[in-house]
Design a protein around this motif. Structure first.
Motif, short mmCIF file in Angstrom:
data_model
loop_
_atom_site.label_atom_id
_atom_site.label_comp_id
_atom_site.label_asym_id
_atom_site.label_seq_id
_atom_site.Cartn_x
_atom_site.Cartn_y
_atom_site.Cartn_z
N ALA A 191 50.83 46.63 -59.67
CA ALA A 191 51.33 45.51 -58.92
C ALA A 191 52.80 45.51 -58.71
N GLU A 192 53.69 46.34 -59.20
CA GLU A 192 54.86 46.28 -58.97
C GLU A 192 55.43 47.64 -57.86
N THR A 193 54.71 47.90 -57.03
CA THR A 193 54.72 49.06 -56.31
C THR A 193 56.23 48.78 -55.55
N ILE A 219 60.85 55.25 -63.09
CA ILE A 219 60.01 54.91 -64.51
C ILE A 219 60.22 53.47 -64.83
N HIS A 220 59.22 52.66 -65.17
CA HIS A 220 59.39 51.33 -65.48
C HIS A 220 58.69 51.53 -66.76
N THR A 221 59.40 50.86 -67.93
CA THR A 221 58.77 50.87 -69.34
C THR A 221 59.16 49.28 -69.92
N HIS A 222 58.14 49.04 -70.81
CA HIS A 222 58.08 47.79 -71.49
C HIS A 222 58.42 47.90 -72.98
N SER A 223 59.65 48.41 -73.16
CA SER A 223 59.98 48.48 -74.55
C SER A 223 60.33 47.33 -75.35
N GLY A 264 62.88 39.92 -70.24
CA GLY A 264 61.66 39.53 -71.30
C GLY A 264 60.34 40.28 -70.73
N HIS A 265 60.88 41.20 -69.89
CA HIS A 265 59.84 42.09 -69.34
C HIS A 265 60.11 43.71 -69.61
N GLY A 266 61.20 44.18 -68.89
CA GLY A 266 61.33 45.73 -69.13
C GLY A 266 62.34 46.26 -68.55
ZN ZN Z 1 56.04 45.48 -65.94
#
Ligand code: ZN
Ligand code: MRU
Length: 208
Positions: free
Chosen positions: A78-80, A97-101, A173-175
């Motif tokens: 969805a975040e392409t 790279i997208h992370t959600h730590s 609040g996302h990553g």
């Molecule tokens: Zn995300």
């Protein structure tokens, strides 16, 4: 035509990255997305909604730099658009790279009035090219979270067109999003930023 070997290598690197990032707790509950460049006009990217600790080659697909699927009926992340905009801007990057730590999520919320985080006096800053000393600053802008990915992508495009030296960014609040010349490089940046963000969160706790 997509080079099959390039695609297979990119897909395997992203599968391996997912196992590592999920194992570190930075990609929980199907969150996160990863991509790697295949050629000047195409990237391999994770299929939407897949568990990143259990990725298989079929969970990585090809899109062009406008986000259109190539030879695939599955739905890309969805975040392409947040990936393709970076490949368009930085012609030398090979992975995003997208992370959600926990650290990226909590810190970006705790700093509610701030539009950037400045990391300074950490030896690990030297993990980033051009940073020769802990006295330099690694800066990350914080964008407001939005479900309107097209407008968030445009916001990031405008920002990084003017500020190419920033190594990544946070969405509140996302990553975290970061990039590198290769998946290996990008993983190093992710690991360094996640470590530095965890340090900042710990510093904040101690200061209370
Ligand atoms: Zn995300
Ligand atoms: C599981 S919540 C996370 C999603 O909303 C999104 O932010 C995310 O990172 C993963 O989306 P995806 O479409 O699987 O690439």
């Amino acid at each position: 035509m997509i080079d099959v070997t390039n695609y297979a290598q990119a897909a395997q690197a992203l599968v391996d990255a997912g196992r590592f990032l999920y194992g570190r707790g930075w990609s929980p509950a199907t969150s996160s997305n990863y991509s790697a460049r295949i050629d000047a006009e195409h990237i391999a990217i994770t299929v939407s909604g897949r568990h990143k600790g259990q990725l298989k080659a079929g969970d990585v697909m090809v899109v062009d730099l406008d986000g259109r699927p190539v030879q695939s009926a599955t739905r890309a992340s969805a975040e392409t658009a947040l990936h393709t905009v970076l490949y368009g801007l930085f012609t030398d990057i090979g992975a995003v790279i997208h992370t959600h730590s926990l650290a990226a999520t909590v810190l970006s919320r705790a700093l509610q009035d701030r539009t950037e985080i400045v990391l300074q006096d950490y030896e690990l800053q030297k993990a980033f090219p051009g940073h020769e000393t802990h006295e330099s600053q690694v800066r990350l802008p914080i964008f407001e979270n939005s479900q309107d990915i097209a407008s968030l992508a445009e916001e990031t495009r405008q920002f990084f067109a003017e500020n190419m030296e920033y190594p990544g960014y946070l969405i509140r609040g996302h990553g975290l999003y970061t990039w590198g010349a290769s998946v290996e490089d990008c993983l190093r940046h992710t690991e360094a930023l996640e470590f530095l963000l965890a340090c900042e969160l710990e510093m904040m706790r101690l200061a209370r």
